[in-house]
Design a protein around this motif. Structure first.
Motif, short mmCIF file in Angstrom:
data_model
loop_
_atom_site.label_atom_id
_atom_site.label_comp_id
_atom_site.label_asym_id
_atom_site.label_seq_id
_atom_site.Cartn_x
_atom_site.Cartn_y
_atom_site.Cartn_z
N GLU A 47 0.84 -1.20 0.00
CA GLU A 47 0.00 0.00 0.00
C GLU A 47 0.88 1.25 0.00
O GLU A 47 1.93 1.31 0.65
N ASP A 48 0.45 2.26 -0.72
CA ASP A 48 1.14 3.55 -0.72
C ASP A 48 0.70 4.32 0.52
O ASP A 48 -0.38 4.91 0.54
N VAL A 49 1.52 4.30 1.55
CA VAL A 49 1.15 4.94 2.81
C VAL A 49 1.87 6.28 3.02
O VAL A 49 1.72 6.90 4.08
N ASP A 50 2.65 6.71 2.05
CA ASP A 50 3.36 7.98 2.21
C ASP A 50 2.37 9.08 2.60
O ASP A 50 1.33 9.26 1.96
N GLY A 51 2.70 9.82 3.66
CA GLY A 51 1.84 10.90 4.09
C GLY A 51 0.65 10.46 4.92
O GLY A 51 -0.21 11.28 5.24
N THR A 52 0.61 9.19 5.30
CA THR A 52 -0.49 8.69 6.13
C THR A 52 -0.14 8.84 7.60
O THR A 52 0.98 8.58 8.03
N VAL A 53 -1.13 9.27 8.38
CA VAL A 53 -1.00 9.39 9.84
C VAL A 53 -2.02 8.45 10.46
O VAL A 53 -3.19 8.44 10.07
N LEU A 54 -1.58 7.66 11.42
CA LEU A 54 -2.47 6.74 12.14
C LEU A 54 -2.39 7.08 13.62
O LEU A 54 -1.32 7.04 14.22
N VAL A 55 -3.55 7.43 14.19
CA VAL A 55 -3.63 7.80 15.60
C VAL A 55 -4.58 6.84 16.30
O VAL A 55 -5.65 6.51 15.77
N ALA A 56 -4.20 6.38 17.50
CA ALA A 56 -5.05 5.46 18.26
C ALA A 56 -5.40 6.08 19.61
O ALA A 56 -4.53 6.63 20.30
N ASP A 57 -6.68 6.00 19.99
CA ASP A 57 -7.07 6.42 21.33
C ASP A 57 -6.51 5.47 22.38
O ASP A 57 -6.21 5.88 23.50
N HIS A 58 -6.37 4.22 22.02
CA HIS A 58 -5.86 3.22 22.96
C HIS A 58 -4.94 2.27 22.21
O HIS A 58 -5.35 1.64 21.24
N GLN A 59 -3.71 2.18 22.67
CA GLN A 59 -2.73 1.28 22.08
C GLN A 59 -2.41 0.19 23.09
O GLN A 59 -1.93 0.48 24.19
N THR A 60 -2.67 -1.05 22.72
CA THR A 60 -2.55 -2.15 23.68
C THR A 60 -1.22 -2.88 23.63
O THR A 60 -0.90 -3.64 24.54
N ALA A 61 -0.46 -2.69 22.57
CA ALA A 61 0.83 -3.38 22.44
C ALA A 61 1.82 -2.45 21.76
O ALA A 61 2.39 -2.76 20.72
N GLY A 62 2.01 -1.27 22.36
CA GLY A 62 2.93 -0.30 21.80
C GLY A 62 4.32 -0.89 21.67
O GLY A 62 4.74 -1.71 22.48
N ARG A 63 5.02 -0.46 20.64
CA ARG A 63 6.35 -1.03 20.36
C ARG A 63 7.43 -0.02 20.67
O ARG A 63 7.33 1.15 20.32
N GLY A 64 8.47 -0.50 21.34
CA GLY A 64 9.64 0.31 21.60
C GLY A 64 10.85 -0.31 20.95
O GLY A 64 10.75 -1.25 20.15
N ARG A 65 12.00 0.21 21.28
CA ARG A 65 13.23 -0.32 20.73
C ARG A 65 13.48 -1.74 21.25
O ARG A 65 13.09 -2.09 22.35
N ASN A 66 14.15 -2.54 20.41
CA ASN A 66 14.55 -3.90 20.78
C ASN A 66 13.37 -4.79 21.17
O ASN A 66 13.49 -5.65 22.03
N GLY A 67 12.21 -4.54 20.54
CA GLY A 67 11.06 -5.41 20.73
C GLY A 67 10.30 -5.20 22.02
O GLY A 67 9.41 -5.99 22.35
#
Length: 269
Positions: A47-67
């Motif tokens: 999918e061409d997602v360039d310029g797409t913004v995705l916002v979530a009111d609730h994130q249940t498995a947020g990702r950080g560095r090193n998994g």
């Protein structure tokens, strides 16, 4: 007073997306595992997602560095990801995309709440007298190298017992109890668009950008311990940020240059 944790209204963000702007569309979802994972998967699927913004009111498995993963408190955090096309951006400059995102977070937070913060290289925004983590940033190359997906998790209305980590802080706890997530998202997108445009125009980081970043860095000039894969450690003084967004560390044995991808942990000595 309005509820600071009320669901975000996509229509209220329409002024920062659309034809002619850097953000083509803004998608707001009530809940997801990870906005970064979602946008990365869409890019990897073609999918061409360039310029797409995705916002979530609730994130249940947020990702950080090193998994690393965590669950956010519903409505208490800005959890969002953006997709930035790599076309027209030299590969040597890609490491600056998360760094200018940090600058955009500083500017957006100061603009909307008056709270001042600083940057811990490569991906944390710290604030308060004891420099606690206010926001984290994660950048991932996706779509076969066609886009960089950058995620931001910004603590807004957490109380002490809701913080994801004892070393974290929120805008509420920093004296901004009425911080508005819509205003923060809109300001962050405007500031980030300006920063990305500057990177493209200059073909990477110019001297003025490096100077600005160093001036707002809490890392440059400090004694640090960088933990690398395999438990290798580099201990010395962080002297600068180079034109690729890497951190040169002066050690007793000479200068070691580390990139964000090299780091497992970076801590002050």
């Amino acid at each position: 007073m309005s509820d600071p944790r009320a669901a975000l209204d996509p229509a209220a963000l329409a002024d920062v997306a659309g034809p002619g702007g850097p953000w083509r569309r803004i998608d707001v979802v009530a809940e997801t595992g990870s906005t970064n994972a979602d946008l990365t998967a869409r890019a990897d699927a073609g999918e061409d997602v360039d310029g797409t913004v995705l916002v979530a009111d609730h994130q249940t498995a947020g990702r950080g560095r090193n998994g690393r993963t965590w669950a956010a408190v519903p409505g208490a955090q800005v959890s969002m990801s953006v997709a930035v096309a790599t076309a027209g951006l030299p590969p040597a400059a890609w490491g600056w995309v998360p760094l200018v995102t940090g600058l955009a977070v500083l500017d957006a937070v100061a603009e909307t709440t008056g709270v001042r913060a600083g940057l811990k290289w490569p991906n944390d925004v710290l604030a308060g007298p004891d420099a606690r983590k206010l926001a984290g940033i994660l950048a991932e190359v996706a779509g076969g190298g066609s886009v960089i997906v950058v995620g931001v998790g910004l603590n807004v209305s957490h109380d002490v017992d809701e913080l994801p980590d004892p070393a974290a802080v929120s805008l509420r706890l920093l004296g901004a109890p009425a911080a508005d997530r819509r205003e923060l998202v809109a300001a962050l997108l405007r500031q980030l668009a300006r920063r990305i445009d500057d990177l493209r125009r200059h073909g990477g980081a110019n001297a003025a950008l490096v100077e600005e970043y160093v001036g707002r860095s809490l890392t440059v000039g400090a004694r640090v311990r960088a933990v690398l894969p395999g438990d290798r450690e580099v201990v010395g003084t962080a002297r600068a940020i180079d034109d690729q967004g890497r951190l040169p560390i002066d050690t007793d044995a000479g200068t070691v240059v580390v990139s964000a991808g090299d780091i497992v942990h970076l801590r002050p000595v």
